[in-house]
Design a protein around this motif. Structure first.
Motif, PDB file in Angstrom:
ATOM      1  N   UNK A 244       0.862  -1.305   0.071  1.00  0.00           N
ATOM      2  CA  UNK A 244       0.024  -0.079   0.096  1.00  0.00           C
ATOM      3  C   UNK A 244       0.792   1.170  -0.217  1.00  0.00           C
ATOM      4  N   UNK A 245       1.943   1.098   0.719  1.00  0.00           N
ATOM      5  CA  UNK A 245       2.753   2.410   1.063  1.00  0.00           C
ATOM      6  C   UNK A 245       3.351   2.808  -0.337  1.00  0.00           C
ATOM      7  N   UNK A 246       3.942   1.421  -1.078  1.00  0.00           N
ATOM      8  CA  UNK A 246       4.536   1.911  -2.424  1.00  0.00           C
ATOM      9  C   UNK A 246       3.578   2.331  -3.576  1.00  0.00           C
ATOM     10  N   UNK A 247       2.315   1.845  -3.571  1.00  0.00           N
ATOM     11  CA  UNK A 247       1.362   2.063  -4.393  1.00  0.00           C
ATOM     12  C   UNK A 247       0.909   3.559  -4.168  1.00  0.00           C
ATOM     13  N   UNK A 248       0.789   4.092  -2.942  1.00  0.00           N
ATOM     14  CA  UNK A 248       0.277   5.214  -2.606  1.00  0.00           C
ATOM     15  C   UNK A 248       1.384   6.456  -2.881  1.00  0.00           C
TER      16      UNK A 248
ATOM     17  N   UNK B 158       3.101   4.773  -6.850  1.00  0.00           N
ATOM     18  CA  UNK B 158       2.162   4.559  -7.819  1.00  0.00           C
ATOM     19  C   UNK B 158       2.764   3.186  -8.737  1.00  0.00           C
ATOM     20  N   UNK B 159       3.276   2.285  -7.915  1.00  0.00           N
ATOM     21  CA  UNK B 159       3.838   1.060  -8.203  1.00  0.00           C
ATOM     22  C   UNK B 159       3.213   0.047  -7.591  1.00  0.00           C
ATOM     23  N   UNK B 160       2.446  -0.768  -8.574  1.00  0.00           N
ATOM     24  CA  UNK B 160       1.889  -2.178  -8.050  1.00  0.00           C
ATOM     25  C   UNK B 160       2.755  -3.360  -7.858  1.00  0.00           C
ATOM     26  N   UNK B 161       3.152  -3.485  -6.409  1.00  0.00           N
ATOM     27  CA  UNK B 161       4.094  -4.359  -6.058  1.00  0.00           C
ATOM     28  C   UNK B 161       3.356  -5.844  -5.745  1.00  0.00           C
ATOM     29  N   UNK B 162       1.950  -5.987  -5.755  1.00  0.00           N
ATOM     30  CA  UNK B 162       1.356  -7.406  -5.336  1.00  0.00           C
ATOM     31  C   UNK B 162       1.866  -8.631  -5.487  1.00  0.00           C
TER      32      UNK B 162
END
Length: 166
Positions: free
Chosen positions: A105-109, A112-116
């Motif tokens: 969530x932190x990286x996405x917020x 803007x990178x989706x690391x899931x």
């Protein structure tokens, strides 16, 4: 590679002028492999009174025993003279302060990178994770049953090791 790495290349030139390790082999002179975190506060050789050539150092976020760490340990044991392994996470580790979901969530917020699709192997319970990783090494069918395996948590504020008994 010049420009943004000029400081590092200049430091390497100075280092190479008096390079003292040309006589070392790839063997672990003290028979040790250490799995520790990538945290730059950790001086893996210095904190154990070791020197270059004494040990194989395997580093990753959280000092976790991943499949790649096991692969590396197999090579270290059978090809590079390792007969004991120390797994050493540390206090104040960022990996122990978040869950994988928190990091995604932190990286996405923020970026803007989706690391899931990645598993970060965060460590909400450091003691339990360390014990799990020690068992993982001890029960690996690829490593000798008499391999000496130990664990300790390194305190980044005092420099002391706190052994974990199994």
């Amino acid at each position: 590679m010049t420009g943004k790495f000029d400081d590092l290349l200049a430091a390497n030139e100075e280092y190479a002028r008096t390079f003292p390790y040309s006589d070392l082999t790839g063997q672990a002179a003290r028979g040790l492999a250490m799995v520790t975190c990538m945290d730059s506060r950790i001086d893996p050789l210095g904190l154990l009174g070791l020197k270059a050539g004494d040990a194989k150092i395997i580093r990753n976020a959280g000092a976790r025993v991943t499949d790649d760490v096991l692969r590396t340990l197999v090579l270290a044991v059978y090809l590079l003279g390792v007969n004991r392994v120390l797994v050493m996470p540390h206090t104040d580790c960022r990996m122990s302060k978040s869950t994988d979901d928190d990091v995604h969530q932190l990286i996405s917020d923020q970026y803007g990178v989706d690391t899931r699709s990645l598993e970060f192997k965060t460590v909400p319970d450091q003691d339990a994770a360390l014990r799990h990783d020690l068992v993982r090494i001890r029960t690996s069918p690829f490593l000798p049953q008499d391999l000496v395996v130990g664990g300790a948590i390194y305190d980044v504020h005092t420099g002391r090791l706190h052994p974990v008994e199994m």
